[in-house]
Design an enzyme around this catalytic site. Sequence first.
Site, PDB file in Angstrom:
ATOM      1  N   TYR A 228       0.813  -1.223   0.000  1.00  0.00           N
ATOM      2  CA  TYR A 228       0.000   0.000   0.000  1.00  0.00           C
ATOM      3  C   TYR A 228       0.844   1.269   0.000  1.00  0.00           C
ATOM      4  O   TYR A 228       0.452   2.270  -0.586  1.00  0.00           O
ATOM      5  CB  TYR A 228      -0.960  -0.006   1.196  1.00  0.00           C
ATOM      6  CG  TYR A 228      -2.151  -0.914   0.969  1.00  0.00           C
ATOM      7  CD1 TYR A 228      -2.955  -0.758  -0.158  1.00  0.00           C
ATOM      8  CD2 TYR A 228      -2.459  -1.931   1.856  1.00  0.00           C
ATOM      9  CE1 TYR A 228      -4.033  -1.594  -0.381  1.00  0.00           C
ATOM     10  CE2 TYR A 228      -3.547  -2.774   1.641  1.00  0.00           C
ATOM     11  CZ  TYR A 228      -4.332  -2.596   0.514  1.00  0.00           C
ATOM     12  OH  TYR A 228      -5.402  -3.406   0.295  1.00  0.00           O
TER      13      TYR A 228
ATOM     14  N   ASP B 132      -2.790 -34.728   1.427  1.00  0.00           N
ATOM     15  CA  ASP B 132      -3.666 -35.334   0.430  1.00  0.00           C
ATOM     16  C   ASP B 132      -2.809 -36.111  -0.562  1.00  0.00           C
ATOM     17  O   ASP B 132      -1.585 -35.907  -0.632  1.00  0.00           O
ATOM     18  CB  ASP B 132      -4.419 -34.245  -0.358  1.00  0.00           C
ATOM     19  CG  ASP B 132      -5.534 -33.594   0.467  1.00  0.00           C
ATOM     20  OD1 ASP B 132      -5.961 -34.204   1.458  1.00  0.00           O
ATOM     21  OD2 ASP B 132      -5.955 -32.477   0.095  1.00  0.00           O
TER      22      ASP B 132
END
Lengths: 637, 356
Positions: free
Chosen positions: B90, B241
């Site tokens: 920013y 997984d």
Amino acid sequence: MLKTDENKISIAEFFEKNRHILGFENSQRALLTSVKEAVDNSLDACESAGILPSIRIEIVERENHEFEVNITDNGPGIDKNKIASSFGSLLYGTKFHSVVQARGQQGIGISAAVLYSQITTGKPAKIISKRAEDRVAYVVKLMINLKKNEPEIMEKEVMMWEHVDHGLSITLFMKGKYQRGKQSIYEYIKNTAIVNPHITIELIEPDKNIVKFARVTDRIPRLPKVIKPYIYGIEIGNIMEIIKRSPDMSVKDFFLKNFSNISTRIASEIESDADVKNIKIHALKHEHIKRIVEYIKKLPVQEPTDEALIPIEEDLIKKGLKNVIGALKPDYYVSPVTGKPKIWNGNPFIVEAGMVWGGDLPADQPIQILRYANRVPLLFQQGGCLITNAISSVNWKQYGLEQRGGSGIPSGPAVALVHVASTKIPYTSEAKEAIAEIPEIENEIKEVVQRLGRRLRMHLNKEIRRKKIEEKFEIINEILPLITEKTVAITGRPEIRYNSIIAKIMNVLWVNVIKENTGEKGKKYTIQVTNYTSAEQQITVYIDCGTVTIKSLSDKNVVNENGRIKWIVKNIDSGNTKTLSMEILSASDDAEIYYADVTGTEVIGIEPLPGDWDIDMPVIEENEEDSSEEDEDEQDS
Amino acid sequence: MSRTLKEVVDEIYEQIKREEIPYLSIKARNRKNLQINNNTGVWNIGNSCIKRSAMKLNGARSILRTLYTIEFILNMSREEKTSTLRELYYISEQWKNGKFSMQDESNKLVEDLEILTDKMRENLRIRPEENGASVIGDLTITEVNRKGNKKKINCKDDVGDGGYALPYNVESEKINFISTNAKFILAIECGGMFDRLTENRFDEKYGAVLVHLKGQPARSTRRFIKRCSEEMNLPVVVFTDGDPWSFRIFASVAYGAIKTSHISDYLATPSAEFMGVTASDIINYNLPTDKLKGEDVNALKAELTDPRFNTEFWKNEIELMLNINKKAEQQSLAKYGLEFVSDHYLPEKLSQMSVL
């Protein structure tokens, strides 16, 4: 296909059975087909009478999904005695066998709308017609007698048609459903306006919303000539059909009489090759005709004249697209392409295409394809149409559009328009929704759209170059100064200069042309040549202003040869700029500016001098920038 | 060759002074530029470099952004402040042509500065807002809290069901390992499985320290696993997984990630072992599966050319997965009931690996 003996069965039954091929399969479609048939007829009638068409369509919703549909034109009107047969006959129209380019090719159209209205609401069609020579207008209310297959006049009267010199108005009452979006009446009107920039067409929708496209040209398309078919590409069936309609005669006479552009020599050769000198045509056997066709196939390809065909023509395609699609603010109108007339199955045809690129068009979707046959938009059966297939078979990646797997409808922010004009359009069905697979037409479409593709590519390449230049200028004008500033600030070391790095980053000669209008026809050109290279450079700039009066020139090293100005710039040091200011009075468009005599570096900002500069006006075929670019009032759609 | 930030800028100054187009040369972070350190078994960044030159717009922007970022960091160090990666993104709003258009760009630039200066981003006063993982198990540590006091925490007894949450800084000035009764660290990809094992009290029954990786693990998580493994002498077992992306999660824990290959020595635990779900597990346990998608197949093929996966084990597993054309989630083990994973699957697999 319709057969003549089908007239013997009940006409209502016939209609019920064939609703889908006639374009009346559902209530939404029925409304569209009725409007379309009426508008197509109006446009044909106006053009053949040399009238600039103005058409008004009003659709009013009554109770119970009943619609009152009125189409009024400023056409020539029709003879009061022919009104009934024109609107109430389901037989073929007279146009069917003639070889001429027209919108309404099969004459069944408008009568089917009358029949549909009568079946769904029981109400007659109301027709008002006035010809210029008639003092009053004739009003006829008619229905079709389903037993006799004949028009039946219910009411007949005369009226004064205020402020109308000539015109025709038809009102139908039918069950329907009004929708917007794809395949709607709005879409049909819009697409019709694109390829008919000479018409004014207005649609009043059921919610009173008014859609209007005003004409952008007063040029009425010239009338197509009625011609006989060509022998090139003719099939056995075609010959047999013409023999059936012809009185008996010799084969040679038959060919001379019934075909376009055939010499006595060729006619004799056909006769002698098939060995039928002594056989008259009604006695010809199938194998005779087969031999004749085989002989014809060996003849060289004929090039038809275009007198029977009316292309929209390149500048009007562009104007039409601008008029209708202009609201999407496209970045670029690709210069349209009109092909040369060709023949399929004895019928001359011509293919044209145009394209619009960028702006608010969606970039991530398949391109929109506007298909036309004889200036009539084809809204249905896109997937089953030759035009779609031809576009899909072109490799569009090379022209800058996305295309998965190298075939299929390409994706990108573009609208492609393809128009096939022919004395006979081979539709896939009676509903005239799509063009059938004809190899000659398909190849021609491919060729024409590929030319279009090359023009798009040229434009995109130019855009890429322009972007590259913009990027370079961003580096040298904004980023490099900031880099230097920050570097000095962070290190706290003495100021340094970066000027010599600019030349290394750019490494080009940049010619910047600034144009200002001074007074009505006066223009001021400022041409700046900046040397963004490390070495000394030279350049010669050529300026062609057409016929001009040069009011002032700021540099004496200028040669003026009949309005062509040659500015020789020598010894431009690295980082330096030389400037020429020139005020001219010119009637013509913008000056064309080119360069020559540059060695060892690239030039940006202007194009190199074309090779034919000395011979003729510079014309760059694939690079044309819009002669018809004048600002027109953009119509809101 | 480590440099200070100012020396990096000095080089650009010299280039401009010598009338050269400014450029930055930075070691490349990609699959091809990985080098194994045979002593440690860790994959580090190689020596091939990419050149960012102001000749092209992207290069020029990148140099300008680097300069703005360096100036920003130097200012922070003067004022003794720090900034998060997102704040840096920013802050660049004020940087004219050097403004970042995505946070990914500013994150990468910070990593580039790490490479150029051979320092960690924390030392450049930039910290991540990414939060580290949760830990549950019989492990006692001390953490220096906000008040500056060392607080003793047992990751089993002193925490709730959510476990002990890792701070972004897991260095010794913040965290120290005191003691443990655990036998191994089990690093788990998904939150659902972490919760399942917690609920089944797997950590207590089998002496495990459970670490939730939260997908691709943050730096602090990897650093924590490495320190814990080394300092407490615990083996590390990775449980993910059974799909190509999970293989990469394991690689980043054990071998070092491509994106952080310049600090692999610091983050990777080369002794970590992959437990499953393997392609073989899919077959042996007859697990419910999904078909591989196009992107899965591409990822597997890319792994075949990834030097980190250039072992017998991985070649077999990758090719097997391509052959069966299937992938499975950790939680697919629930096919056999909620206790199956903790009572059968894990004990079986861990004994095979001689961890139990």
